[in-house]
Design an enzyme around this catalytic site. Structure first.
Site: not given
Ligand code: F6P
Length: 323
Positions: A128, A130
């Site tokens: 991300d 971030d």
């Molecule tokens: O933080 C990484 C990320 O891929 C984000 O971009 C996304 O919103 C989230 O994780 C998805 O999480 P999960 O794999 O738990 O659905």
């Protein structure tokens, strides 16, 4: 410090393996014992901890994912869970930690340091981008490359059929992947959480491009946008442009996989070494990042604060290039 535990936590990102390998190799270089904590904080609580040797880190640098596995641990959020985790660490004699992950993972390291005084250094591992205190997080560059390659393919079919595509990219609450992939794939518009674009403006833009006889239009939508995801935006736009053949693609988790780019390998390698050297120099409760190609240590509390936003200039460039 004699024994260091390494863990990856939260969403995996390409380059995590390279970061683990660099930290473990650097640990061996400085004659330390290195331990792998499997499945992040969950594994710490379940005592899934093993001593690593050089075989464990052979041929992992080039692989996506994380061989230490990753998880999001609910129990670690509780003081009881953290106490269990601490007792397990001590039973192995582990006296410092390298935590690779996003803001949730680094928050865990900060809390653990505060409560038990275990020296910990965080590495920014998330697609991300971030986190403050680093120009780029480990995995961000690869994720952008993956998104761009996918959008290039969508462009081929969009052009063949004169279609309008809405492509949703990941990024949680941040628009870094969207702006980067959008500029890099000549998007007609880029919708990011950091900047509001009313539907009417988007529709106007698409009308102008239609008049200019653009053979395809691709709109990039960051998943965390306040006006909704790609499907919702497409639905709203369709009401204004009923003659358009509109399609939606959600890139999803494919952005998290794959071999890390050369940039992410270098970033992860530098930061992995920095983590061990930082710990040996007494730098605790900090995140190692790279700013202007120099390693910088930022207090974890500062790194996880959401004050890194998409560069205004990137947004301006995107606007100029999409008219
Ligand atoms: O933080 C990484 C990320 O891929 C984000 O971009 C996304 O919103 C989230 O994780 C998805 O999480 P999960 O794999 O738990 O659905």
């Amino acid at each position: 410090i004699k024994k260091i535990g390494v863990l990856t936590s939260g969403g995996d990102s390409p380059g995590m393996n390279a970061a683990i390998r660099a930290a473990v190799r650097a640990g061996f270089y400085y004659n330390l014992e290195m331990y792998g904590i499997y499945r992040g904080y969950e594994g710490m609580i379940l005592n899934d901890i093993k001593k690593l040797d050089s075989k464990n880190i052979t041929h992992v640098l080039e692989r996506g994912g994380t061989f230490l596995k990753s998880a999001r641990s609910e129990e670690f959020r509780t003081p009881e869970g953290r106490k269990k985790a601490y007792d397990n660490l001590r039973s192995h004699g582990i006296d410092a930690l390298v935590v690779i992950g996003g803001d949730g993972s680094l928050t865990g390291a900060h809390l653990f340091y505060k409560e038990f005084g275990i020296p910990a250094i965080g590495l920014p591992g998330t697609i991300d981008n971030d986190l403050s205190g680093t120009d780029s997080t480990i995995g961000f560059d690869t994720a952008c490359n993956t998104a761009i390659q996918a959008i290039d393919k969508i462009r081929d079919t969009a052009t063949s059929h004169d279609r309008l595509f809405f492509v949703e990219v990941m990024g949680r609450d941040a628009g870094f992947i969207a702006i980067n992939a959008g500029i890099g794939s000549a998007a007609a518009a880029i919708l990011i959480p950091e900047k509001k674009m009313p539907i009417e403006d988007l529709v106007e833009k698409l009308k102008i491009r239609t008049k200019a006889k653009k053979s395809s239009n691709i709109v990039i939508v960051a998943e965390g946008g306040k006006s909704g995801g790609a499907a919702e935006i497409a639905e709203k736009v369709k009401k204004h442009l009923p003659y358009y053949d509109i399609k939606v693609t959600i890139l999803g988790h494919l952005q998290r996989g794959g071999a890390p780019s050369s940039f992410d390998r270098l970033l992860a390698s530098k930061l992995g070494v920095a983590a061990i050297e930082g710990l040996l120099q007494g730098k605790y409760d900090v995140m190692a990042g790279l700013i202007n190609n120099r390693v910088v240590f930022t207090p974890i509390k500062k790194a996880i604060v959401d004050d890194k936003t998409v560069d205004d200039d990137d947004f301006r460039v995107a606007k100029i290039l999409s008219t």
